[in-house]
Design an enzyme around this catalytic site. Structure first.
Site, PDB file in Angstrom:
ATOM      1  N   SER A   9       0.536  -1.094  -0.306  1.00  0.00           N
ATOM      2  CA  SER A   9      -0.330  -0.072  -0.309  1.00  0.00           C
ATOM      3  C   SER A   9       1.174   1.141  -0.144  1.00  0.00           C
ATOM      4  O   SER A   9       0.060   2.905   0.109  1.00  0.00           O
ATOM      5  CB  SER A   9      -0.907  -0.066   1.339  1.00  0.00           C
ATOM      6  N   TYR A  43      -9.102   1.934   5.861  1.00  0.00           N
ATOM      7  CA  TYR A  43      -7.624   1.350   7.017  1.00  0.00           C
ATOM      8  C   TYR A  43      -6.790   2.325   7.867  1.00  0.00           C
ATOM      9  O   TYR A  43      -5.908   2.208   8.170  1.00  0.00           O
ATOM     10  CB  TYR A  43      -7.026  -0.067   6.899  1.00  0.00           C
ATOM     11  N   TYR A  75      -7.476 -10.715   1.550  1.00  0.00           N
ATOM     12  CA  TYR A  75      -6.707 -11.338   0.566  1.00  0.00           C
ATOM     13  C   TYR A  75      -6.955 -12.322  -0.356  1.00  0.00           C
ATOM     14  O   TYR A  75      -6.619 -13.128  -1.728  1.00  0.00           O
ATOM     15  CB  TYR A  75      -5.048 -12.024   0.820  1.00  0.00           C
ATOM     16  N   HIS A  89       5.509 -11.569   2.831  1.00  0.00           N
ATOM     17  CA  HIS A  89       5.097 -10.174   3.404  1.00  0.00           C
ATOM     18  C   HIS A  89       5.867 -10.134   4.642  1.00  0.00           C
ATOM     19  O   HIS A  89       6.715 -10.787   5.291  1.00  0.00           O
ATOM     20  CB  HIS A  89       3.557 -10.374   4.481  1.00  0.00           C
ATOM     21  N   GLY A  90       6.347  -9.118   5.305  1.00  0.00           N
ATOM     22  CA  GLY A  90       6.467  -8.319   6.148  1.00  0.00           C
ATOM     23  C   GLY A  90       5.832  -9.013   7.843  1.00  0.00           C
ATOM     24  O   GLY A  90       5.287  -9.265   7.462  1.00  0.00           O
ATOM     25  N   ASP A  91       7.218  -9.208   8.825  1.00  0.00           N
ATOM     26  CA  ASP A  91       6.529  -9.926  10.193  1.00  0.00           C
ATOM     27  C   ASP A  91       5.641  -8.875  10.640  1.00  0.00           C
ATOM     28  O   ASP A  91       5.262  -9.378  12.086  1.00  0.00           O
ATOM     29  CB  ASP A  91       7.669 -10.347  10.499  1.00  0.00           C
ATOM     30  N   GLN A  98      -4.652  -6.846  11.422  1.00  0.00           N
ATOM     31  CA  GLN A  98      -4.010  -7.678  10.484  1.00  0.00           C
ATOM     32  C   GLN A  98      -3.594  -8.909  10.484  1.00  0.00           C
ATOM     33  O   GLN A  98      -3.543 -10.040   9.626  1.00  0.00           O
ATOM     34  CB  GLN A  98      -2.855  -6.249   9.482  1.00  0.00           C
ATOM     35  N   THR A 122      11.426  -3.591   8.373  1.00  0.00           N
ATOM     36  CA  THR A 122      12.467  -3.009   8.646  1.00  0.00           C
ATOM     37  C   THR A 122      12.266  -1.543   8.910  1.00  0.00           C
ATOM     38  O   THR A 122      11.251  -0.559   8.862  1.00  0.00           O
ATOM     39  CB  THR A 122      13.357  -2.295   6.764  1.00  0.00           C
ATOM     40  N   ASP A 203     -23.350  34.270  17.999  1.00  0.00           N
ATOM     41  CA  ASP A 203     -23.239  33.871  16.839  1.00  0.00           C
ATOM     42  C   ASP A 203     -24.892  34.122  16.142  1.00  0.00           C
ATOM     43  O   ASP A 203     -25.650  33.390  15.795  1.00  0.00           O
ATOM     44  CB  ASP A 203     -23.273  32.340  16.945  1.00  0.00           C
TER      45      ASP A 203
END
Length: 430
Positions: A9, A43, A75, A89-91, A98, A122, A203
């Site tokens: 994304s 999201y 998915y 995928h990253g961890d 997710q 990372t 007002d």
């Protein structure tokens, strides 16, 4: 070769992404899925780079064999279509909203002997880069167009009032983690009530447009989100035309004007205060004049109907709103001061029978038991929380002042006060 799939994304490909992409390509033929703008907004934050450019960005990488669009955060459908041997995928998705998606991916892959491979996530200084790119969104032409784009991306927008630079920063930066992802406000409402109140004025359209624009500029200086202006009655048609040209040029996304005549009184008083509703023909002429004066298709003129407030009945509200749309209004705000949302829900149901697409705006100040999600199911597109920051500010300040007077020191008032260092973290470049 094995078929490998990875979904992204991101607006910015940093070294962490490249690391995963290169490792994924070593496992087989790599197909990259790119999430649509609509999914990202649902999201996460507003995408800085549109879908087409993100597709081109990934397509240009040597390690990527193919790029496809993934139109859901889940998915399921894309995996069924591609049936990859490996999903990469990253961890960083083992916890939070997710985690459930991850479990479904694992279960689905097992059906054809596929597997999930995760690489260490990372941490990179991308937030600084995003902050710099975010400033591009603050430019008038980008900010002005974002409200219409968001309306096409999301079924219902959440909007909160801002009356100063500091409250604008709160509206801009406040985020909460939910089971569906990170949630934040989509836009800001610059209310005439709040703008008047913070200046200690009634007002009644006493604060002129020059002063209102100064408030908008204070907010715009430190934020990027779209702004919807409470335009009261819009004033004289000749003045309205010039004012919206100024607002459009500065990057305001929309103005909401109400169908009242004469000295404006706050709608929350209902029929207790003498108020006159504008003639349909006259109000339509004001809408038409405003639309004809605009230089772009981005700026929205939204017509606010006071029929329910003034107890004119549902038929009057529906016929007026139909006329306002015909005159060119880009949206309808239906207002109610009842304690329950019933009449607003009825209006939405009947209005949607004759108009499926025009945005409906509501301000559930008095009927605040209903959620944004419930309102969306009834056809509402924008929910404005119209005065809550200023209303929460007042009792805290009053209590602090009383505590200091009572005790002759500020210790007891400390529980009302945020540390000044924490406040300063909100201020850009501090």
């Amino acid at each position: 070769m094995k078929r490998v799939y990875a979904c992204f994304s991101t607006d910015i490909i940093h070294c962490g992404h490249l690391n995963i992409l290169n490792k994924a390509a070593q496992l087989g033929e790599l197909t990259v899925g790119v999430l649509t703008d609509e999914v990202i907004v649902s999201y996460k934050r507003y995408p800085l780079i549109p879908l087409r450019e993100r597709i081109e960005m990934f397509s240009s990488l040597r390690c990527v064999s193919k790029v496809v669009i993934q139109d859901s955060l889940e998915y399921d459908s894309i995996l069924e279509k591609l049936r990859p041997d490996i999903v990469v995928h990253g961890d960083n998705w083992t916890t939070g909203y997710q985690a459930e998606i991850r479990e479904r991916v694992i279960a689905q892959l097992k059906q054809w002997g596929g597997k999930l491979i995760e690489f260490p996530y990372t941490q990179t200084p991308t937030e600084d880069i995003i902050t710099q790119l975010d400033k591009v969104l603050a430019m008038p032409e980008n900010r002005r167009s974002r409200l219409k784009k968001l309306l096409s991306y999301k079924p219902c927008l959440s909007v909160i009032e801002a009356h100063s630079g500091l409250s604008g920063l709160i509206a801009e930066k406040t985020k909460v983690e939910t089971i569906k992802g990170t949630k934040e406000f989509d836009a800001m409402w610059v209310s005439s009530l709040c703008d008047s109140t913070v200046k200690g004025k009634p007002d009644i359209e006493l604060v002129d447009m020059t002063s209102r624009i100064r408030t908008i500029e204070e907010i715009m200086d430190v934020t990027t989100k779209p702004i919807i202006l409470d335009g009261d009655t819009g004033g004289l048609t000749d003045h309205f035309v010039f004012n919206i040209r100024t607002l459009e040029r500065k990057g305001v996304s929309a103005i909401i004007i109400e169908d009242k005549d004469g000295l404006k009184k706050n709608s929350l008083f209902g029929t207790e205060a003498a108020q006159t509703q504008a003639g349909v023909e006259d109000f339509c002429e004001k809408i038409k004049a405003g639309k004809n004066a605009l230089k772009t298709a981005d700026f929205m003129i939204i017509a606010r109907c006071e029929s329910l407030i003034l107890e004119k009945g549902m038929e009057d509200a529906l016929s007026r709103c139909a006329a306002y749309v015909k005159a060119g209004a880009d949206g309808i705000m239906i207002h109610s001061c009842k304690g329950k949302p019933d009449e607003v829900i009825e209006f939405c149901k009947r209005f949607r029978e004759i108009n499926k697409s025009i945005p409906i705006v509501v301000v559930p100040t008095t009927y605040n038991t209903i959620t944004e999600e419930e309102l969306a199911r009834h056809g509402v597109n924008i929910v404005i929380h119209a005065n809550h920051l200023i209303r929460s500010m007042f009792p805290a300040m009053q209590s602090t002042a009383e505590q200091i007077l009572k005790h002759g020191r500020s210790l007891e008032a400390s529980e009302n006060c945020m540390p000044i260092k924490q406040i300063l973290t909100l201020i850009p470049d501090h």
